[in-house]
Write a protein that holds these residues in place. Sequence first.
Motif, PDB file in Angstrom:
ATOM      1  N   ILE A  21       0.835  -1.201   0.000  1.00 54.79           N
ATOM      2  CA  ILE A  21       0.000   0.000   0.000  1.00 54.79           C
ATOM      3  C   ILE A  21       0.872   1.254   0.000  1.00 54.79           C
ATOM      4  CG2 ILE A  21      -1.867   1.253   1.152  1.00 54.79           C
ATOM      5  CD1 ILE A  21      -2.814  -1.334   2.331  1.00 54.79           C
ATOM      6  N   GLY A  22       0.647   2.105  -0.969  1.00 58.38           N
ATOM      7  CA  GLY A  22       1.336   3.396  -1.029  1.00 58.38           C
ATOM      8  C   GLY A  22       0.450   4.451  -0.383  1.00 58.38           C
ATOM      9  N   VAL A  23       1.035   5.222   0.517  1.00 57.29           N
ATOM     10  CA  VAL A  23       0.251   6.231   1.232  1.00 57.29           C
ATOM     11  C   VAL A  23       0.843   7.607   0.955  1.00 57.29           C
ATOM     12  CG1 VAL A  23      -0.587   6.976   3.490  1.00 57.29           C
ATOM     13  CG2 VAL A  23      -0.200   4.536   3.047  1.00 57.29           C
ATOM     14  N   VAL A  24       0.009   8.519   0.525  1.00 62.00           N
ATOM     15  CA  VAL A  24       0.470   9.888   0.267  1.00 62.00           C
ATOM     16  C   VAL A  24       0.107  10.748   1.471  1.00 62.00           C
ATOM     17  CG1 VAL A  24       0.255  11.913  -1.223  1.00 62.00           C
ATOM     18  CG2 VAL A  24       0.169   9.599  -2.221  1.00 62.00           C
ATOM     19  N   VAL A  25       1.107  11.362   2.099  1.00 61.35           N
ATOM     20  CA  VAL A  25       0.834  12.283   3.209  1.00 61.35           C
ATOM     21  C   VAL A  25       1.385  13.665   2.852  1.00 61.35           C
ATOM     22  CG1 VAL A  25       0.832  10.475   4.967  1.00 61.35           C
ATOM     23  CG2 VAL A  25       2.961  11.682   4.432  1.00 61.35           C
ATOM     24  N   GLY A  26       0.878  14.656   3.566  1.00 61.42           N
ATOM     25  CA  GLY A  26       1.397  16.012   3.355  1.00 61.42           C
ATOM     26  C   GLY A  26       0.333  17.023   2.962  1.00 61.42           C
ATOM     27  N   ASP A  27      -0.924  16.578   2.876  1.00 59.99           N
ATOM     28  CA  ASP A  27      -1.980  17.535   2.527  1.00 59.99           C
ATOM     29  C   ASP A  27      -2.472  18.316   3.740  1.00 59.99           C
ATOM     30  OD1 ASP A  27      -3.131  14.839   3.186  1.00 59.99           O
ATOM     31  OD2 ASP A  27      -5.002  15.976   3.126  1.00 59.99           O
ATOM     32  N   ASP A  28      -2.130  17.848   4.950  1.00 57.55           N
ATOM     33  CA  ASP A  28      -2.645  18.475   6.162  1.00 57.55           C
ATOM     34  C   ASP A  28      -1.772  19.673   6.550  1.00 57.55           C
ATOM     35  OD1 ASP A  28      -3.623  19.181   8.604  1.00 57.55           O
ATOM     36  OD2 ASP A  28      -3.537  17.168   9.474  1.00 57.55           O
ATOM     37  N   LEU A  29      -2.257  20.866   6.236  1.00 53.52           N
ATOM     38  CA  LEU A  29      -1.471  22.080   6.479  1.00 53.52           C
ATOM     39  C   LEU A  29      -1.225  22.329   7.963  1.00 53.52           C
ATOM     40  CD1 LEU A  29      -3.057  24.639   3.970  1.00 53.52           C
ATOM     41  CD2 LEU A  29      -0.957  23.332   3.697  1.00 53.52           C
ATOM     42  N   LEU A  30      -2.121  21.830   8.814  1.00 54.86           N
ATOM     43  CA  LEU A  30      -1.960  22.078  10.261  1.00 54.86           C
ATOM     44  C   LEU A  30      -0.690  21.416  10.790  1.00 54.86           C
ATOM     45  CD1 LEU A  30      -5.672  21.628  11.440  1.00 54.86           C
ATOM     46  CD2 LEU A  30      -4.424  23.762  11.084  1.00 54.86           C
ATOM     47  N   GLU A  31      -0.150  20.446  10.022  1.00 55.09           N
ATOM     48  CA  GLU A  31       1.078  19.779  10.468  1.00 55.09           C
ATOM     49  C   GLU A  31       2.312  20.636  10.225  1.00 55.09           C
ATOM     50  OE1 GLU A  31       1.195  15.886   8.769  1.00 55.09           O
ATOM     51  OE2 GLU A  31      -0.372  15.135  10.119  1.00 55.09           O
ATOM     52  N   TYR A  32       2.231  21.603   9.314  1.00 53.60           N
ATOM     53  CA  TYR A  32       3.434  22.412   9.051  1.00 53.60           C
ATOM     54  C   TYR A  32       3.180  23.900   8.849  1.00 53.60           C
ATOM     55  CZ  TYR A  32       2.091  20.965   4.270  1.00 53.60           C
ATOM     56  OH  TYR A  32       1.408  20.683   3.111  1.00 53.60           O
ATOM     57  N   MET A  33       1.957  24.338   9.062  1.00 56.32           N
ATOM     58  CA  MET A  33       1.694  25.786   9.033  1.00 56.32           C
ATOM     59  C   MET A  33       0.970  26.168  10.325  1.00 56.32           C
ATOM     60  SD  MET A  33       0.437  26.530   5.103  1.00 56.32           S
ATOM     61  CE  MET A  33       0.332  28.326   5.144  1.00 56.32           C
ATOM     62  N   THR A  34       1.258  27.353  10.826  1.00 53.44           N
ATOM     63  CA  THR A  34       0.537  27.810  12.020  1.00 53.44           C
ATOM     64  C   THR A  34      -0.814  28.386  11.590  1.00 53.44           C
ATOM     65  OG1 THR A  34       1.415  30.043  11.871  1.00 53.44           O
ATOM     66  CG2 THR A  34       2.710  28.452  13.142  1.00 53.44           C
ATOM     67  N   ASN A  35      -1.719  28.510  12.560  1.00 53.86           N
ATOM     68  CA  ASN A  35      -3.019  29.131  12.299  1.00 53.86           C
ATOM     69  C   ASN A  35      -2.852  30.500  11.646  1.00 53.86           C
ATOM     70  OD1 ASN A  35      -4.601  27.114  13.271  1.00 53.86           O
ATOM     71  ND2 ASN A  35      -5.705  28.414  14.729  1.00 53.86           N
ATOM     72  N   GLU A  36      -1.890  31.264  12.163  1.00 50.37           N
ATOM     73  CA  GLU A  36      -1.678  32.625  11.665  1.00 50.37           C
ATOM     74  C   GLU A  36      -1.252  32.592  10.206  1.00 50.37           C
ATOM     75  OE1 GLU A  36      -0.448  31.507  14.643  1.00 50.37           O
ATOM     76  OE2 GLU A  36      -2.132  32.504  15.674  1.00 50.37           O
ATOM     77  N   GLU A  37      -0.303  31.697   9.890  1.00 51.93           N
ATOM     78  CA  GLU A  37       0.167  31.607   8.493  1.00 51.93           C
ATOM     79  C   GLU A  37      -0.984  31.242   7.561  1.00 51.93           C
ATOM     80  OE1 GLU A  37       4.810  30.201   8.957  1.00 51.93           O
ATOM     81  OE2 GLU A  37       3.226  28.726   9.192  1.00 51.93           O
ATOM     82  N   ILE A  38      -1.830  30.324   8.035  1.00 56.35           N
ATOM     83  CA  ILE A  38      -2.960  29.898   7.204  1.00 56.35           C
ATOM     84  C   ILE A  38      -3.919  31.069   6.984  1.00 56.35           C
ATOM     85  CG2 ILE A  38      -5.016  28.414   7.173  1.00 56.35           C
ATOM     86  CD1 ILE A  38      -3.247  26.286   8.619  1.00 56.35           C
ATOM     87  N   LEU A  39      -4.189  31.799   8.065  1.00 55.85           N
ATOM     88  CA  LEU A  39      -5.158  32.899   7.957  1.00 55.85           C
ATOM     89  C   LEU A  39      -4.617  34.072   7.142  1.00 55.85           C
ATOM     90  CD1 LEU A  39      -6.649  32.769  11.555  1.00 55.85           C
ATOM     91  CD2 LEU A  39      -7.813  32.182   9.424  1.00 55.85           C
ATOM     92  N   GLU A  40      -3.285  34.156   7.047  1.00 55.89           N
ATOM     93  CA  GLU A  40      -2.703  35.248   6.257  1.00 55.89           C
ATOM     94  C   GLU A  40      -2.748  34.950   4.753  1.00 55.89           C
ATOM     95  OE1 GLU A  40       1.229  35.737   7.831  1.00 55.89           O
ATOM     96  OE2 GLU A  40       0.453  36.641   9.679  1.00 55.89           O
ATOM     97  N   SER A  41      -3.008  33.695   4.376  1.00 58.18           N
ATOM     98  CA  SER A  41      -3.029  33.331   2.949  1.00 58.18           C
ATOM     99  C   SER A  41      -4.205  34.008   2.266  1.00 58.18           C
ATOM    100  CB  SER A  41      -3.162  31.818   2.790  1.00 58.18           C
ATOM    101  OG  SER A  41      -2.193  31.167   3.554  1.00 58.18           O
ATOM    102  N   PRO A  42      -4.045  34.335   0.987  1.00 54.90           N
ATOM    103  CA  PRO A  42      -5.157  34.979   0.276  1.00 54.90           C
ATOM    104  C   PRO A  42      -6.369  34.059   0.167  1.00 54.90           C
ATOM    105  CG  PRO A  42      -3.328  34.475  -1.225  1.00 54.90           C
ATOM    106  CD  PRO A  42      -2.864  34.153   0.154  1.00 54.90           C
ATOM    107  N   THR A  43      -7.547  34.604   0.448  1.00 55.12           N
ATOM    108  CA  THR A  43      -8.786  33.819   0.389  1.00 55.12           C
ATOM    109  C   THR A  43      -9.387  33.906  -1.006  1.00 55.12           C
ATOM    110  OG1 THR A  43      -9.173  34.406   2.672  1.00 55.12           O
ATOM    111  CG2 THR A  43     -11.023  33.471   1.502  1.00 55.12           C
ATOM    112  N   MET A  44      -9.715  32.735  -1.564  1.00 51.26           N
ATOM    113  CA  MET A  44     -10.332  32.679  -2.896  1.00 51.26           C
ATOM    114  C   MET A  44     -11.835  32.846  -2.813  1.00 51.26           C
ATOM    115  SD  MET A  44      -8.771  29.294  -4.505  1.00 51.26           S
ATOM    116  CE  MET A  44      -9.915  29.266  -5.881  1.00 51.26           C
ATOM    117  N   GLU A  45     -12.415  32.078  -1.920  1.00 55.72           N
ATOM    118  CA  GLU A  45     -13.861  32.056  -1.804  1.00 55.72           C
ATOM    119  C   GLU A  45     -14.205  31.646  -0.385  1.00 55.72           C
ATOM    120  OE1 GLU A  45     -14.505  27.599  -3.640  1.00 55.72           O
ATOM    121  OE2 GLU A  45     -14.223  29.257  -5.015  1.00 55.72           O
ATOM    122  N   GLY A  46     -15.392  32.005   0.070  1.00 53.92           N
ATOM    123  CA  GLY A  46     -15.806  31.585   1.401  1.00 53.92           C
ATOM    124  C   GLY A  46     -15.721  32.716   2.405  1.00 53.92           C
TER     125      GLY A  46
END
Lengths: 124, 453
Positions: free
Chosen positions: B114-139
């Motif tokens: 079984i091949g497992v792809v990991v790394g989509d979970d931003l909470l593992e390597y970005m802080t809340n602040e970094e995430i919130l500073e990213s440009p918002t597309m929609e929502g």
Amino acid sequence: MTKLNLPIHSIAHARAGDKGDVSNISLIAYLDSGWRIIEKSATKEKVLEIFKHMGATKVDRYELPKLRALNFVIHSALGGGVNSSLRLDRHGKTLSSHLLHELKLPISKDLLPINSPYLKKFKD
Amino acid sequence: MPKKVFIGCGAGFSGDRFDASIPIVKEFRNISDPKYLMFEVLAERTLAIAQQYRIKNPDEGYSPFLDSYIKPIIDDCLKHNIKIISNIGAANPLGAAKRILEIAKEQKTKKPKIGVVVGDDLLEYMTNEEILESPTMEGLDFSNNQITAANVYLGAKPIAEALSKEADIVVVGRTVDSALALGPLIYEYNWKNEDLDLLGSGTICGHLLECGAQVTGAYFADPGFKDVPNLAKVGFPIAEFYQDGSFVITKPKDTGGLVSKATITEQLLYETHDPSNYLVPDVTADMSELILEDNGENRILVKGGRGKKAPQKLKATICCDNGFMGEAEISYAGPNALARAKLAGEVISERIQILGLQGQLRVEIIGGGSVHFSMDEASSYELPNDGDYRVRTSAIYPKRYQAQQMVDEVMSLYCCGPAAGGGGRGYVTPQSSTASILVNREIVSPNVQIKIL
């Protein structure tokens, strides 16, 4: 030839999809003759009018003549989108039917697909 | 390089029919070309819920339906070299892989790789602040909320890499849906970054497959106008992909449904905005010059797919808790039913004001075009006053008890409302709202890894 004011459902079909608060609705003509009509008549202004009461602010319209299809991208039409909307249909899946019902055009019998149930509406 | 690659889709959303993949697997048994079975089972909301499960128990957080999809077909797939590709990993792809190994053991199949792809979970390597500073597309604007999930949409290349490590099954979390098909195609045909038209065609193929039977006559039938044979046994789609980027969409023998130019066109534009610029991490696909040709019964040849340079940034979905939604309904039927239903709606609105519940209350009359109009909006349907109508109210409040208060008000119509209201139902559900942001590839790439179990 007699023309009746019929819903565009008589000559085209549609499907709605959602991304965030944006609904996209395809409008696909059954026949080439229907494509010529929807290409001319299904304007983004008319579509915006139809979805205005839902909050729509803007409509983009894309043409795919090889597929006899239009694609309408309707902004702010979903009450905030699937995770925020208070509507029964949070995805706006049923909006395709709304478009097919509300967009009405003068249609003659020869424009209908074979065996269309709308043929019954023409008496002659 | 294989002449043909076969890709079937056994599920198009979380909770899709559990037995849908069986006819595809049966069909694939007799095919010697490379063959893949994809399951697309991860919606935006599903992931936020899965994250909550993983927080409570680190072994969980993968698709709650994993057993239902995998158990019926794993043995046949391993026996006949049908590779499985799925985002069934949700918030815990490694956990999903472990569960699949357990199922294989229980069923005494050969042990899958079984091949497992990991790394989509931003909470593992970005802080809340970094995430919130990213440009918002929609929502929505989330600056005041606690983020419960933040996952970036990965592309097809990690899937192709897992296949190059001889995985029988590839499990991913958040990955763009069409990549479940594009990954195997990149691997089989060894496409490079500059093969833009091929990557575009593979993406269009994946897009057509990713909603399961929506391309084979399901979600299409309109009796008398668009008839679909044997909808209850609708066959799920199979793509037969050729080296030149063209492909046939079809379905297994002895199944219901329909593959026609019309079914393909409806699905092509489903959730598509600009057809010339369909953005995924691997390419900007262009479906504007697509040509559809009849190719036998329930077979449509799709050609003319194109591609342009991939977008610079990646899309991520972030989720936050967003209070509680109350929904409640009650029915009125017979003489003067519409007037009674409307009075019920008015009573609820007034009661909510008296109780001092802040926020928007929506009132709809089911039977009166409720999915297109609220009670306050003039319905374009001619509604008889006598009939069968059901009032529905909904509202979102910060606290559960507030949503429950609204529901209780509808239930109180049993004694306090207009004459002869019945069939009251109501419920309160926690809400999670989402927004999409754009993330730089450089942040994501170093964190994407393939693990082989």
